[in-house]
Design an enzyme around this catalytic site. Structure first.
Site, PDB file in Angstrom:
ATOM      1  N   HIS A 154       0.830  -1.210   0.000  1.00 21.06           N
ATOM      2  CA  HIS A 154       0.000   0.000   0.000  1.00 21.06           C
ATOM      3  C   HIS A 154       0.861   1.256   0.000  1.00 21.06           C
ATOM      4  O   HIS A 154       0.423   2.308  -0.488  1.00 21.06           O
ATOM      5  CB  HIS A 154      -0.926   0.012   1.216  1.00 21.06           C
ATOM      6  N   ASP A 161      -7.565  -1.881  -1.559  1.00 18.25           N
ATOM      7  CA  ASP A 161      -8.525  -2.796  -0.947  1.00 18.25           C
ATOM      8  C   ASP A 161      -9.920  -2.289  -1.306  1.00 18.25           C
ATOM      9  O   ASP A 161     -10.251  -1.134  -1.027  1.00 18.25           O
ATOM     10  CB  ASP A 161      -8.367  -2.828   0.575  1.00 18.25           C
ATOM     11  N   GLU A 218      -6.679 -12.523   0.811  1.00 16.25           N
ATOM     12  CA  GLU A 218      -7.642 -11.440   1.038  1.00 16.25           C
ATOM     13  C   GLU A 218      -8.385 -11.163  -0.262  1.00 16.25           C
ATOM     14  O   GLU A 218      -7.808 -10.630  -1.204  1.00 16.25           O
ATOM     15  CB  GLU A 218      -6.932 -10.170   1.519  1.00 16.25           C
ATOM     16  N   HIS A 221      -8.056  -7.488  -1.729  1.00 11.41           N
ATOM     17  CA  HIS A 221      -6.735  -6.885  -1.896  1.00 11.41           C
ATOM     18  C   HIS A 221      -6.207  -7.135  -3.312  1.00 11.41           C
ATOM     19  O   HIS A 221      -6.074  -8.282  -3.741  1.00 11.41           O
ATOM     20  CB  HIS A 221      -5.791  -7.495  -0.854  1.00 11.41           C
TER      21      HIS A 221
END
Length: 290
Positions: A154, A161, A218, A221
């Site tokens: 990130h 996300d 995830e 993500h």
């Protein structure tokens, strides 16, 4: 004698006695008619100013996502205490990404719209100072990347996300909520209800087709396949116009004290157990850092 007088008179008459005929008077000067004033030419219309063209952006430039994707929804979870740490991690509410990543996100929106869906962003660019804050809130390498050893993707500005929503911005069923690091959040959708599996698969397919790489633990993500370096200078403007993430207060959410913590895994001796109930669940699940 009379004859002599007559002769003299005749001579005088012949010589004119100096008498001149009257002169013809000169004609009066002509009155010059006044010339018409010259017409003043009308001023030429001013040329319209040329439109100011926006500066050309490089793919690596940081931009505010909603400036280029006004239809995308944003609810940054780490800008409030509504996240697994129960604490505010950064003090800004606008999502920022690399311009090249936003272009790919635009393609994903265009692919989803005919199918009745849009996107909701939960986390985008995360300043390196925010990663230190995450580590301060939950210093457990099981599920938080230790910034002393490497930052989250990130912090490169190419990772986002997000989840599906309807075109009206309403939530749709997905495998789990954000910050759920159980096995239900992975990309094996066989263990979740069919509508959730279908939505998660659609999101994964569209994002992959548009140039993103999904993270297998995830479902929310995604990282741009085009890589960028970690950004350590740019910080989005906060609501309070704070000049640095380091000056932000760390706000703790009210929560029920967790039950006695389990013993930390032997592979991380001395690791303090997390404090919130959600973090306790994450800690016990052994989820990897992000």
């Amino acid at each position: 004698m009379n004859r002599r007088l007559l002769v003299l008179l005749m001579l005088l008459l012949l010589s004119g006695c100096g008498v001149r005929p009257p002169e013809t008077p000169a004609p009066p000067p002509a009155v010059q008619e006044s010339a018409e004033p010259e017409a003043i030419p009308a001023p030429e219309p001013e040329a319209s100013p040329l439109p100011v063209s926006e500066p050309l952006l490089e793919a690596s430039d940081f931009v505010r996502v909603t400036d280029y994707l006004p239809d995308i929804a944003v609810d940054l979870k780490y800008a409030s205490a509504d996240n697994f740490t129960g604490q505010v991690i950064y003090d800004f509410t606008d999502a920022y990404l690399r311009y090249g990543t936003v272009q790919k996100l635009s393609a994903a929106l265009e692919a989803l719209e005919p199918q009745g869906y849009s996107l909701l962003v939960w986390d985008a660019f995360r300043p390196t100072a925010a990663q230190f804050r995450l580590w301060e809130a939950c210093p457990d390498p099981v599920y938080v990347a230790n910034p002393e050893k490497g930052f989250s993707s990130h912090s490169r500005g190419n990772t986002v996300d997000l989840t599906l929503v309807t075109l009206e911005g309403e939530a749709v069923e997905m495998p789990t909520d954000f910050d759920d690091f159980s096995t239900l959040a992975d990309r094996d959708y066989s263990d979740v209800p069919e509508p959730a599996a279908s939505h998660a698969q659609l999101l994964e397919d569209v994002m992959t087709d548009c140039g993103f790489r999904p993270y297998d633990r995830e479902w929310w993500h995604f990282s741009d396949t085009d890589d960028y370096p970690v950004e350590e200078i740019f910080i989005p403007e906060s609501e309070s116009e704070a000049s640095s993430c380091a000056s932000w207060p760390l706000t703790t959410a009210t929560h029920t004290p967790a039950s006695p913590s389990p013993t930390p895994p032997a592979s991380w001796p001395g690791t303090p157990p997390p404090s919130t109930p959600i973090a306790q669940k994450l800690w016990r699940s052994g989820s990897p850092p992000w």
